[in-house]
Design a protein around this motif. Structure first.
Motif, PDB file in Angstrom:
ATOM      1  N   THR A  34       0.828  -1.327   0.064  1.00 31.93           N
ATOM      2  CA  THR A  34      -0.133   0.029  -0.132  1.00 31.93           C
ATOM      3  C   THR A  34       0.770   1.281  -0.043  1.00 31.93           C
ATOM      4  N   ILE A  35       1.896   1.433   0.825  1.00 29.98           N
ATOM      5  CA  ILE A  35       3.063   2.534   1.025  1.00 29.98           C
ATOM      6  C   ILE A  35       3.363   2.586  -0.570  1.00 29.98           C
ATOM      7  N   ARG A  36       4.021   1.478  -1.086  1.00 34.29           N
ATOM      8  CA  ARG A  36       4.655   1.441  -2.495  1.00 34.29           C
ATOM      9  C   ARG A  36       3.698   2.083  -3.638  1.00 34.29           C
ATOM     10  N   THR A  37       2.353   1.947  -3.459  1.00 32.18           N
ATOM     11  CA  THR A  37       1.270   2.247  -4.219  1.00 32.18           C
ATOM     12  C   THR A  37       1.111   3.755  -4.188  1.00 32.18           C
ATOM     13  N   ALA A  38       1.099   4.075  -2.888  1.00 30.86           N
ATOM     14  CA  ALA A  38       0.914   5.480  -2.512  1.00 30.86           C
ATOM     15  C   ALA A  38       1.927   6.456  -2.833  1.00 30.86           C
ATOM     16  N   ALA A  39       3.315   5.751  -2.527  1.00 29.88           N
ATOM     17  CA  ALA A  39       4.558   6.452  -3.203  1.00 29.88           C
ATOM     18  C   ALA A  39       5.557   5.766  -4.061  1.00 29.88           C
ATOM     19  N   ALA A  42       9.164   6.838  -4.049  1.00 25.86           N
ATOM     20  CA  ALA A  42      10.047   6.366  -2.655  1.00 25.86           C
ATOM     21  C   ALA A  42      10.807   5.544  -2.808  1.00 25.86           C
ATOM     22  N   THR A  43      11.980   5.438  -1.978  1.00 25.10           N
ATOM     23  CA  THR A  43      12.961   4.334  -1.951  1.00 25.10           C
ATOM     24  C   THR A  43      12.749   3.511  -0.484  1.00 25.10           C
ATOM     25  N   GLU A  44      13.029   2.457  -0.655  1.00 23.85           N
ATOM     26  CA  GLU A  44      12.785   1.647   0.818  1.00 23.85           C
ATOM     27  C   GLU A  44      14.051   1.123   1.122  1.00 23.85           C
ATOM     28  N   GLY A  45      14.372   0.966   2.490  1.00 25.35           N
ATOM     29  CA  GLY A  45      15.363   0.207   3.082  1.00 25.35           C
ATOM     30  C   GLY A  45      15.355   0.088   4.621  1.00 25.35           C
ATOM     31  N   PRO A  51      12.094  -1.398   8.575  1.00 21.80           N
ATOM     32  CA  PRO A  51      11.843  -1.002   7.354  1.00 21.80           C
ATOM     33  C   PRO A  51      11.308   0.583   7.223  1.00 21.80           C
ATOM     34  N   ALA A  52      11.829   1.323   6.291  1.00 24.19           N
ATOM     35  CA  ALA A  52      11.407   2.703   6.152  1.00 24.19           C
ATOM     36  C   ALA A  52      11.301   3.192   4.548  1.00 24.19           C
ATOM     37  N   PHE A  53      10.641   4.139   4.456  1.00 23.47           N
ATOM     38  CA  PHE A  53      10.519   4.778   3.052  1.00 23.47           C
ATOM     39  C   PHE A  53      11.170   5.922   3.168  1.00 23.47           C
ATOM     40  N   ARG A  54      11.909   6.487   1.947  1.00 23.14           N
ATOM     41  CA  ARG A  54      12.482   7.792   1.919  1.00 23.14           C
ATOM     42  C   ARG A  54      11.738   8.425   0.665  1.00 23.14           C
ATOM     43  N   ILE A  55      11.996   9.712   0.579  1.00 24.68           N
ATOM     44  CA  ILE A  55      11.476  10.660  -0.558  1.00 24.68           C
ATOM     45  C   ILE A  55      12.665  11.759  -0.671  1.00 24.68           C
ATOM     46  N   GLU A  56      13.074  11.798  -1.784  1.00 26.24           N
ATOM     47  CA  GLU A  56      14.339  12.573  -2.018  1.00 26.24           C
ATOM     48  C   GLU A  56      15.253  12.384  -0.736  1.00 26.24           C
ATOM     49  N   GLY A  57      15.450  11.207  -0.637  1.00 23.65           N
ATOM     50  CA  GLY A  57      16.715  10.999   0.507  1.00 23.65           C
ATOM     51  C   GLY A  57      16.223  11.135   1.964  1.00 23.65           C
ATOM     52  N   ARG A  58      14.945  11.504   2.291  1.00 21.38           N
ATOM     53  CA  ARG A  58      14.661  11.672   3.523  1.00 21.38           C
ATOM     54  C   ARG A  58      13.573  10.691   4.224  1.00 21.38           C
ATOM     55  N   PRO A  59      13.620  10.193   5.294  1.00 19.00           N
ATOM     56  CA  PRO A  59      12.710   9.062   5.662  1.00 19.00           C
ATOM     57  C   PRO A  59      11.424   9.874   5.989  1.00 19.00           C
ATOM     58  N   PHE A  60      10.303   9.141   5.656  1.00 20.30           N
ATOM     59  CA  PHE A  60       9.003   9.724   6.012  1.00 20.30           C
ATOM     60  C   PHE A  60       7.985   8.818   6.698  1.00 20.30           C
ATOM     61  N   ARG A 115       0.725   9.887   1.842  1.00 23.26           N
ATOM     62  CA  ARG A 115       0.627  11.256   1.164  1.00 23.26           C
ATOM     63  C   ARG A 115       0.868  12.517   1.800  1.00 23.26           C
ATOM     64  N   GLN A 116       0.410  12.377   3.126  1.00 25.65           N
ATOM     65  CA  GLN A 116       0.321  13.704   3.817  1.00 25.65           C
ATOM     66  C   GLN A 116       1.950  13.690   4.505  1.00 25.65           C
ATOM     67  N   ARG A 117       2.234  12.405   4.876  1.00 23.57           N
ATOM     68  CA  ARG A 117       3.701  12.473   5.431  1.00 23.57           C
ATOM     69  C   ARG A 117       4.839  12.793   4.183  1.00 23.57           C
ATOM     70  N   MET A 118       4.434  12.446   3.113  1.00 22.14           N
ATOM     71  CA  MET A 118       5.416  12.953   2.028  1.00 22.14           C
ATOM     72  C   MET A 118       5.506  14.376   1.870  1.00 22.14           C
ATOM     73  N   ALA A 119       4.271  14.888   1.869  1.00 22.32           N
ATOM     74  CA  ALA A 119       4.028  16.123   1.642  1.00 22.32           C
ATOM     75  C   ALA A 119       4.710  17.141   2.895  1.00 22.32           C
ATOM     76  N   GLU A 120       4.677  16.708   4.029  1.00 23.58           N
ATOM     77  CA  GLU A 120       5.383  17.332   5.273  1.00 23.58           C
ATOM     78  C   GLU A 120       6.777  17.185   5.146  1.00 23.58           C
ATOM     79  N   THR A 121       7.087  16.097   4.413  1.00 20.49           N
ATOM     80  CA  THR A 121       8.614  15.948   4.522  1.00 20.49           C
ATOM     81  C   THR A 121       9.024  16.732   3.384  1.00 20.49           C
ATOM     82  N   LEU A 122       8.570  16.793   2.316  1.00 19.13           N
ATOM     83  CA  LEU A 122       9.059  17.704   1.143  1.00 19.13           C
ATOM     84  C   LEU A 122       9.076  19.072   1.382  1.00 19.13           C
TER      85      LEU A 122
END
Length: 129
Positions: A34-39, A42-45, A51-60, A115-122
């Protein structure tokens, strides 16, 4: 290549999930999908050993299995508070949502959180630039 010592690749997420008991693994694999679908960008690691997802190098957002529950970590008290009504029946703490493996968070809700966390992070990233 991971940028920090405590972060590793998506392959390590697969290893993490392989060690989780079957019922929790199923809940976390569904959450991961579900996270992969919404983002999709994002990269994961692994970060902080979970487990965590990152957007533009920042974990969210992070997720994990524990002995009696699974957790989703949006690490945003404002997001958790904003969705208090939707989280009724789940255990929450500052930046943490706990759920039993047999009562996973609804997909639509997870997509909204992501989506909200990505927006906050970005938004936070753009103010630091």
């Amino acid at each position: 290549m991971p940028s920090k010592k405590n972060e590793t690749s998506a392959k390590d997420v697969d290893r993490y999930l392989a060690k989780v008991p079957p019922q929790q693994r199923a809940a976390l694999e569904k959450l991961r999908k579900t996270i992969r679908t919404a983002a999709p960008k994002a990269t994961e690691g692994i970060s902080y050993s979970i487990p965590a997802f990152r957007i533009e190098g920042r974990p969210f957002i992070w997720y994990a299995a524990w002995s009696n529950h699974c957790s989703l970590y949006p690490l945003s008290d404002s997001v958790v508070k904003k969705h208090a009504r939707r989280l009724k029946g789940y255990s929450t703490a500052k930046g943490t949502i706990r759920f039993p493996p047999d009562k996973p968070l609804p997909d639509a809700f997870v997509r909204d959180l992501v989506r909200q966390r990505m927006a906050e992070t970005l938004a936070g990233a753009s103010t630091r630039r």
